[in-house]
Every structure is written in C-alpha cells, then in structure tokens.
Design a protein around this motif. Structure first.
Motif, PDB file in Angstrom:
ATOM      1  N   ILE A  31      72.457  63.417 113.785  1.00 21.32           N
ATOM      2  CA  ILE A  31      71.789  62.402 113.231  1.00 21.32           C
ATOM      3  C   ILE A  31      72.323  61.096 114.029  1.00 21.32           C
ATOM      4  CG2 ILE A  31      71.651  61.220 111.196  1.00 21.32           C
ATOM      5  CD1 ILE A  31      72.447  64.068 109.810  1.00 21.32           C
ATOM      6  N   ILE A  32      71.476  60.230 114.027  1.00 21.14           N
ATOM      7  CA  ILE A  32      71.821  58.649 114.281  1.00 21.14           C
ATOM      8  C   ILE A  32      70.879  57.813 113.530  1.00 21.14           C
ATOM      9  CG2 ILE A  32      72.504  59.047 116.614  1.00 21.14           C
ATOM     10  CD1 ILE A  32      70.073  57.857 117.629  1.00 21.14           C
ATOM     11  N   GLN A  33      71.495  56.625 113.058  1.00 21.51           N
ATOM     12  CA  GLN A  33      70.829  55.571 112.591  1.00 21.51           C
ATOM     13  C   GLN A  33      71.055  54.286 113.513  1.00 21.51           C
ATOM     14  OE1 GLN A  33      70.437  54.333 108.242  1.00 21.51           O
ATOM     15  NE2 GLN A  33      72.368  53.511 109.031  1.00 21.51           N
ATOM     16  N   CYS A  34      70.132  53.542 113.809  1.00 21.22           N
ATOM     17  CA  CYS A  34      70.390  52.401 114.826  1.00 21.22           C
ATOM     18  C   CYS A  34      69.319  51.127 114.459  1.00 21.22           C
ATOM     19  CB  CYS A  34      69.789  52.623 116.174  1.00 21.22           C
ATOM     20  SG  CYS A  34      67.951  53.193 116.331  1.00 21.22           S
ATOM     21  N   PHE A  35      70.095  50.144 114.470  1.00 20.30           N
ATOM     22  CA  PHE A  35      69.150  48.806 114.182  1.00 20.30           C
ATOM     23  C   PHE A  35      68.064  48.465 115.456  1.00 20.30           C
ATOM     24  CE2 PHE A  35      73.115  47.657 112.200  1.00 20.30           C
ATOM     25  CZ  PHE A  35      72.678  46.997 111.183  1.00 20.30           C
ATOM     26  N   LEU A  36      67.001  48.001 115.226  1.00 18.98           N
ATOM     27  CA  LEU A  36      66.097  47.624 115.744  1.00 18.98           C
ATOM     28  C   LEU A  36      66.231  46.197 116.655  1.00 18.98           C
ATOM     29  CD1 LEU A  36      63.198  49.191 113.986  1.00 18.98           C
ATOM     30  CD2 LEU A  36      64.447  50.489 115.862  1.00 18.98           C
ATOM     31  N   MET A  37      67.243  45.499 116.231  1.00 20.40           N
ATOM     32  CA  MET A  37      67.449  44.162 116.900  1.00 20.40           C
ATOM     33  C   MET A  37      68.590  44.128 116.988  1.00 20.40           C
ATOM     34  SD  MET A  37      67.422  40.554 114.716  1.00 20.40           S
ATOM     35  CE  MET A  37      65.541  40.301 114.529  1.00 20.40           C
ATOM     36  N   PRO A  38      69.138  43.690 118.218  1.00 20.78           N
ATOM     37  CA  PRO A  38      70.521  43.446 118.835  1.00 20.78           C
ATOM     38  C   PRO A  38      71.446  42.525 117.888  1.00 20.78           C
ATOM     39  CG  PRO A  38      69.013  42.899 120.510  1.00 20.78           C
ATOM     40  CD  PRO A  38      68.304  43.157 119.245  1.00 20.78           C
ATOM     41  N   LYS A  39      72.534  42.504 117.682  1.00 15.49           N
ATOM     42  CA  LYS A  39      73.315  41.345 117.127  1.00 15.49           C
ATOM     43  C   LYS A  39      73.146  40.019 117.537  1.00 15.49           C
ATOM     44  CE  LYS A  39      77.857  40.482 115.111  1.00 15.49           C
ATOM     45  NZ  LYS A  39      79.201  41.141 114.738  1.00 15.49           N
ATOM     46  N   GLU A  40      73.146  39.967 119.012  1.00 21.04           N
ATOM     47  CA  GLU A  40      72.841  38.790 119.469  1.00 21.04           C
ATOM     48  C   GLU A  40      72.168  39.027 121.094  1.00 21.04           C
ATOM     49  OE1 GLU A  40      73.873  35.816 118.511  1.00 21.04           O
ATOM     50  OE2 GLU A  40      74.723  36.377 116.895  1.00 21.04           O
ATOM     51  N   PRO A  41      71.248  38.213 121.267  1.00 20.02           N
ATOM     52  CA  PRO A  41      70.556  37.108 120.299  1.00 20.02           C
ATOM     53  C   PRO A  41      69.800  37.695 119.385  1.00 20.02           C
ATOM     54  CG  PRO A  41      69.280  37.154 122.570  1.00 20.02           C
ATOM     55  CD  PRO A  41      70.730  38.491 122.360  1.00 20.02           C
ATOM     56  N   LYS A  42      69.226  37.217 118.474  1.00 29.12           N
ATOM     57  CA  LYS A  42      68.594  37.538 117.176  1.00 29.12           C
ATOM     58  C   LYS A  42      66.919  37.670 117.740  1.00 29.12           C
ATOM     59  CE  LYS A  42      71.467  35.715 113.825  1.00 29.12           C
ATOM     60  NZ  LYS A  42      72.525  35.247 114.609  1.00 29.12           N
ATOM     61  N   ARG A  43      66.632  38.862 118.560  1.00 29.97           N
ATOM     62  CA  ARG A  43      65.225  38.977 118.921  1.00 29.97           C
ATOM     63  C   ARG A  43      65.355  40.553 118.992  1.00 29.97           C
ATOM     64  NH1 ARG A  43      66.005  41.371 123.713  1.00 29.97           N
ATOM     65  NH2 ARG A  43      68.011  40.841 124.867  1.00 29.97           N
ATOM     66  N   TYR A  44      63.840  40.992 118.637  1.00 30.33           N
ATOM     67  CA  TYR A  44      63.807  42.432 118.617  1.00 30.33           C
ATOM     68  C   TYR A  44      63.427  42.850 120.085  1.00 30.33           C
ATOM     69  CZ  TYR A  44      62.842  42.576 113.703  1.00 30.33           C
ATOM     70  OH  TYR A  44      63.283  42.334 112.407  1.00 30.33           O
ATOM     71  N   LEU A  45      63.803  44.224 120.317  1.00 33.78           N
ATOM     72  CA  LEU A  45      63.868  44.895 121.499  1.00 33.78           C
ATOM     73  C   LEU A  45      62.534  45.832 121.394  1.00 33.78           C
ATOM     74  CD1 LEU A  45      67.265  45.814 122.726  1.00 33.78           C
ATOM     75  CD2 LEU A  45      65.927  44.038 123.657  1.00 33.78           C
TER      76      LEU A  45
END
Length: 109
Positions: A31-45
């Motif tokens: 199981i994993i959980q991940c953010f969809l936006m990196p910490k820096e810079p504040k932009r979506y990948l």
C-alpha cells in the motif's frame, strides 16, 4: 471479527510518479499513499505518457491499494469565498491527475 493488517507508506513525490512507485516497490509494501504536488515548488506534476505507463505497470503488479493525499491547499470547508474557489480549483486538478494515474481514492483533511 478477524482483521487483516497491512503496512503502507506515505511517499512524497519529487520529480515523477514512476519514482514514487519504484520507491514503494523497493520498500516491498502493498500500500502506498502519495501527494500529487511536490513540496517545492508548489506546482502539480502531470504524468507524461512514459511516466504514466511505468507508474501503471508497477502499480498493477506491486500494490493492493494506492491512495492520493491531497495537498494542504485543498480545504473544502474553508469559509472565505476567494480561498474556497482556489481550494476547489486545486481539488479539480488533483482529481484529474488521480484519474490519469488510476487512483480511485484521494485523502482530504
């Protein structure tokens, strides 16, 4: 009542989604959980074709569950009208990315 327990990890994204999946694969977790936006810079990948295909291949073979964790900019219950519009715009972006990555659950708090 019997419970089955599994351990998963909360993984921060940095450059691409394939690296998130490979890190979870290296850890050997189901199981994993991940953010969809990196910490820096504040932009979506937004995943490109290669990144998306690699992510989906690893996801299919390695993980029983994958969750997206919304960015802390998403606050649906915020009371201010301007902030609420911004929060909803971020959430729409995250839903779009989650769909591309075939992630069916987004954790919001």
């Amino acid at each position: 009542m019997a419970y089955s327990r599994s351990i998963g990890f909360h993984i921060r994204i940095e450059d691409n989604y394939t690296d998130v999946a490979k890190y979870g694969q290296m850890l050997g977790v189901p199981i994993i959980q991940c953010f969809l936006m990196p910490k820096e810079p504040k932009r979506y990948l937004y995943p490109n074709g290669t990144d998306r295909r690699s992510w989906l291949d690893i996801k299919k073979h390695q993980f029983s569950h994958v969750y997206a964790h919304s960015s802390y900019w998403v606050v649906p219950a915020i009371g201010k009208k301007i902030s609420s519009k911004i929060s909803h715009a971020y959430l729409k972006k995250e839903i779009t990315i989650a769909k591309k990555l075939e992630i069916g659950t987004i954790v919001i708090h």
